[in-house]
Design a protein around this motif. Structure first.
Motif, PDB file in Angstrom:
ATOM      1  N   TRP A  45      -4.095  -0.925  10.121  1.00  0.00           N
ATOM      2  CA  TRP A  45      -2.985  -0.142  10.681  1.00  0.00           C
ATOM      3  C   TRP A  45      -1.675  -0.524  10.015  1.00  0.00           C
ATOM      4  O   TRP A  45      -0.867   0.333   9.694  1.00  0.00           O
ATOM      5  CB  TRP A  45      -2.884  -0.336  12.191  1.00  0.00           C
ATOM      6  CG  TRP A  45      -3.957   0.336  12.987  1.00  0.00           C
ATOM      7  CD1 TRP A  45      -4.580   1.520  12.716  1.00  0.00           C
ATOM      8  CD2 TRP A  45      -4.542  -0.139  14.199  1.00  0.00           C
ATOM      9  NE1 TRP A  45      -5.509   1.805  13.683  1.00  0.00           N
ATOM     10  CE2 TRP A  45      -5.509   0.814  14.607  1.00  0.00           C
ATOM     11  CE3 TRP A  45      -4.348  -1.274  14.979  1.00  0.00           C
ATOM     12  CZ2 TRP A  45      -6.269   0.662  15.766  1.00  0.00           C
ATOM     13  CZ3 TRP A  45      -5.108  -1.429  16.135  1.00  0.00           C
ATOM     14  CH2 TRP A  45      -6.056  -0.470  16.522  1.00  0.00           C
ATOM     15  N   ASP A  46      -1.467  -1.818   9.801  1.00  0.00           N
ATOM     16  CA  ASP A  46      -0.228  -2.286   9.165  1.00  0.00           C
ATOM     17  C   ASP A  46      -0.135  -1.827   7.713  1.00  0.00           C
ATOM     18  O   ASP A  46       0.933  -1.427   7.248  1.00  0.00           O
ATOM     19  CB  ASP A  46      -0.127  -3.809   9.210  1.00  0.00           C
ATOM     20  CG  ASP A  46       0.165  -4.346  10.594  1.00  0.00           C
ATOM     21  OD1 ASP A  46       0.590  -3.567  11.477  1.00  0.00           O
ATOM     22  OD2 ASP A  46      -0.027  -5.563  10.806  1.00  0.00           O
ATOM     23  N   ARG A  47      -1.240  -1.912   6.991  1.00  0.00           N
ATOM     24  CA  ARG A  47      -1.256  -1.615   5.559  1.00  0.00           C
ATOM     25  C   ARG A  47      -1.529  -0.148   5.257  1.00  0.00           C
ATOM     26  O   ARG A  47      -1.209   0.324   4.173  1.00  0.00           O
ATOM     27  CB  ARG A  47      -2.314  -2.460   4.861  1.00  0.00           C
ATOM     28  CG  ARG A  47      -2.083  -3.962   4.947  1.00  0.00           C
ATOM     29  CD  ARG A  47      -3.230  -4.727   4.324  1.00  0.00           C
ATOM     30  NE  ARG A  47      -3.447  -4.338   2.950  1.00  0.00           N
ATOM     31  CZ  ARG A  47      -2.885  -4.922   1.889  1.00  0.00           C
ATOM     32  NH1 ARG A  47      -2.069  -5.941   2.073  1.00  0.00           N
ATOM     33  NH2 ARG A  47      -3.133  -4.505   0.680  1.00  0.00           N
ATOM     34  N   ARG A  50     -11.184  -7.751   0.385  1.00  0.00           N
ATOM     35  CA  ARG A  50     -10.374  -8.873  -0.090  1.00  0.00           C
ATOM     36  C   ARG A  50      -8.942  -8.787   0.447  1.00  0.00           C
ATOM     37  O   ARG A  50      -8.377  -9.779   0.886  1.00  0.00           O
ATOM     38  CB  ARG A  50     -10.367  -8.903  -1.629  1.00  0.00           C
ATOM     39  CG  ARG A  50      -9.467  -9.952  -2.237  1.00  0.00           C
ATOM     40  CD  ARG A  50      -9.833 -11.382  -1.958  1.00  0.00           C
ATOM     41  NE  ARG A  50     -11.195 -11.682  -2.381  1.00  0.00           N
ATOM     42  CZ  ARG A  50     -11.907 -12.705  -1.930  1.00  0.00           C
ATOM     43  NH1 ARG A  50     -11.391 -13.532  -1.049  1.00  0.00           N
ATOM     44  NH2 ARG A  50     -13.124 -12.914  -2.340  1.00  0.00           N
ATOM     45  N   GLU A  51      -8.354  -7.609   0.430  1.00  0.00           N
ATOM     46  CA  GLU A  51      -6.988  -7.444   0.929  1.00  0.00           C
ATOM     47  C   GLU A  51      -6.893  -7.734   2.426  1.00  0.00           C
ATOM     48  O   GLU A  51      -5.951  -8.379   2.885  1.00  0.00           O
ATOM     49  CB  GLU A  51      -6.482  -6.031   0.629  1.00  0.00           C
ATOM     50  CG  GLU A  51      -6.242  -5.786  -0.849  1.00  0.00           C
ATOM     51  CD  GLU A  51      -6.018  -4.327  -1.188  1.00  0.00           C
ATOM     52  OE1 GLU A  51      -5.463  -4.074  -2.281  1.00  0.00           O
ATOM     53  OE2 GLU A  51      -6.399  -3.442  -0.399  1.00  0.00           O
ATOM     54  N   ALA A  82      -4.850 -10.863   4.091  1.00  0.00           N
ATOM     55  CA  ALA A  82      -3.842 -10.609   5.123  1.00  0.00           C
ATOM     56  C   ALA A  82      -4.136 -11.427   6.377  1.00  0.00           C
ATOM     57  O   ALA A  82      -3.218 -11.974   6.994  1.00  0.00           O
ATOM     58  CB  ALA A  82      -3.784  -9.122   5.455  1.00  0.00           C
ATOM     59  N   LEU A  83      -5.395 -11.519   6.759  1.00  0.00           N
ATOM     60  CA  LEU A  83      -5.767 -12.319   7.934  1.00  0.00           C
ATOM     61  C   LEU A  83      -5.445 -13.792   7.710  1.00  0.00           C
ATOM     62  O   LEU A  83      -4.904 -14.465   8.581  1.00  0.00           O
ATOM     63  CB  LEU A  83      -7.249 -12.143   8.256  1.00  0.00           C
ATOM     64  CG  LEU A  83      -7.648 -10.786   8.835  1.00  0.00           C
ATOM     65  CD1 LEU A  83      -9.156 -10.612   8.794  1.00  0.00           C
ATOM     66  CD2 LEU A  83      -7.122 -10.621  10.248  1.00  0.00           C
ATOM     67  N   GLU A 108     -12.352   3.607  -6.400  1.00  0.00           N
ATOM     68  CA  GLU A 108     -11.855   2.485  -7.188  1.00  0.00           C
ATOM     69  C   GLU A 108     -13.007   1.494  -7.365  1.00  0.00           C
ATOM     70  O   GLU A 108     -14.142   1.783  -7.027  1.00  0.00           O
ATOM     71  CB  GLU A 108     -10.651   1.867  -6.475  1.00  0.00           C
ATOM     72  CG  GLU A 108      -9.511   2.877  -6.313  1.00  0.00           C
ATOM     73  CD  GLU A 108      -8.347   2.349  -5.521  1.00  0.00           C
ATOM     74  OE1 GLU A 108      -8.146   1.126  -5.496  1.00  0.00           O
ATOM     75  OE2 GLU A 108      -7.632   3.171  -4.930  1.00  0.00           O
ATOM     76  N   LEU A 109     -12.742   0.313  -7.878  1.00  0.00           N
ATOM     77  CA  LEU A 109     -13.801  -0.660  -8.125  1.00  0.00           C
ATOM     78  C   LEU A 109     -14.419  -1.191  -6.839  1.00  0.00           C
ATOM     79  O   LEU A 109     -15.574  -1.577  -6.813  1.00  0.00           O
ATOM     80  CB  LEU A 109     -13.255  -1.829  -8.955  1.00  0.00           C
ATOM     81  CG  LEU A 109     -12.871  -1.483 -10.388  1.00  0.00           C
ATOM     82  CD1 LEU A 109     -12.265  -2.702 -11.078  1.00  0.00           C
ATOM     83  CD2 LEU A 109     -14.084  -0.980 -11.158  1.00  0.00           C
ATOM     84  N   ALA A 110     -13.650  -1.244  -5.772  1.00  0.00           N
ATOM     85  CA  ALA A 110     -14.136  -1.765  -4.498  1.00  0.00           C
ATOM     86  C   ALA A 110     -13.963  -0.695  -3.432  1.00  0.00           C
ATOM     87  O   ALA A 110     -13.160   0.221  -3.581  1.00  0.00           O
ATOM     88  CB  ALA A 110     -13.352  -3.021  -4.111  1.00  0.00           C
ATOM     89  N   PHE A 111     -14.714  -0.827  -2.356  1.00  0.00           N
ATOM     90  CA  PHE A 111     -14.529   0.070  -1.224  1.00  0.00           C
ATOM     91  C   PHE A 111     -13.114  -0.109  -0.686  1.00  0.00           C
ATOM     92  O   PHE A 111     -12.641  -1.236  -0.514  1.00  0.00           O
ATOM     93  CB  PHE A 111     -15.523  -0.245  -0.100  1.00  0.00           C
ATOM     94  CG  PHE A 111     -16.899   0.289  -0.339  1.00  0.00           C
ATOM     95  CD1 PHE A 111     -17.196   1.619  -0.072  1.00  0.00           C
ATOM     96  CD2 PHE A 111     -17.897  -0.538  -0.822  1.00  0.00           C
ATOM     97  CE1 PHE A 111     -18.466   2.112  -0.278  1.00  0.00           C
ATOM     98  CE2 PHE A 111     -19.174  -0.055  -1.035  1.00  0.00           C
ATOM     99  CZ  PHE A 111     -19.462   1.273  -0.769  1.00  0.00           C
ATOM    100  N   VAL A 112     -12.452   0.996  -0.407  1.00  0.00           N
ATOM    101  CA  VAL A 112     -11.123   0.973   0.209  1.00  0.00           C
ATOM    102  C   VAL A 112     -11.289   1.591   1.588  1.00  0.00           C
ATOM    103  O   VAL A 112     -11.756   2.716   1.730  1.00  0.00           O
ATOM    104  CB  VAL A 112     -10.089   1.765  -0.616  1.00  0.00           C
ATOM    105  CG1 VAL A 112      -8.737   1.777   0.075  1.00  0.00           C
ATOM    106  CG2 VAL A 112      -9.978   1.166  -2.022  1.00  0.00           C
ATOM    107  N   TYR A 113     -10.915   0.822   2.610  1.00  0.00           N
ATOM    108  CA  TYR A 113     -11.105   1.235   3.997  1.00  0.00           C
ATOM    109  C   TYR A 113      -9.802   1.764   4.580  1.00  0.00           C
ATOM    110  O   TYR A 113      -8.726   1.227   4.317  1.00  0.00           O
ATOM    111  CB  TYR A 113     -11.613   0.060   4.838  1.00  0.00           C
ATOM    112  CG  TYR A 113     -12.993  -0.384   4.439  1.00  0.00           C
ATOM    113  CD1 TYR A 113     -14.119   0.164   5.037  1.00  0.00           C
ATOM    114  CD2 TYR A 113     -13.179  -1.339   3.443  1.00  0.00           C
ATOM    115  CE1 TYR A 113     -15.387  -0.226   4.663  1.00  0.00           C
ATOM    116  CE2 TYR A 113     -14.444  -1.742   3.064  1.00  0.00           C
ATOM    117  CZ  TYR A 113     -15.550  -1.179   3.678  1.00  0.00           C
ATOM    118  OH  TYR A 113     -16.811  -1.564   3.296  1.00  0.00           O
TER     119      TYR A 113
END
Length: 141
Positions: A20-22, A28-29, A33-34, A72-77
């Motif tokens: 929600w913040d991002r 990884r992101e 962040a956590l 992209e190279l990784a799953f983006v949620y």
């Protein structure tokens, strides 16, 4: 009307808060962040791991609370449920379970047990005055 969000465990809620913040993020992101926020994992109090965050995101996706994109190279949620909808559901559950469905009891408890910032106290007073004015019968002329 928004779909009712299912009960969300605290560990999944922590992951959703990052999204929600991002607005969106990879495993990884979200993990970074956590960790940066100093969150300890809610699962047995252990530090967050890549595998744990990936599992939680997978669970959230299976339940339709996030979607993923692999362009992209990784799953983006990306979250598919609004933060306000989850808050509404969780507060409603709390009112039902602990306050016999009476939200006034929750409000009284909060005001008695937790000090409000002055600006929030002012907003609460204004809201109560507005609600009182709306509930008064119209004056006869």
């Amino acid at each position: 009307m928004a779909k009712q969000s299912p009960s969300i465990p605290d560990s999944e809620l922590d992951v959703l808060k990052v999204l929600w913040d991002r607005g969106r993020g990879t495993v990884r992101e979200v993990l970074d962040a956590l960790k940066a926020a100093g969150h300890l994992g809610k699962i047995k109090g252990k530090p967050w791991s890549y595998a744990t965050v990936a599992t939680l995101l997978d669970r959230l996706e299976q339940r339709g609370l996030v979607s993923s994109d692999r362009r992209e190279l990784a799953f983006v949620y990306t979250p598919t449920v609004a933060e306000q909808d989850v808050r509404r559901e969780r507060i409603g559950h709390l009112v039902d379970k602990l306050y016999e469905g009476e939200p006034g009891l929750l409000v009284l408890h909060l005001l008695q047990q937790h000090r409000l910032a002055p600006e929030h106290a002012k907003e609460v007073r204004a809201l109560l005055e507005r609600l009182d004015a709306e509930s008064e019968p119209p004056a006869r002329g």
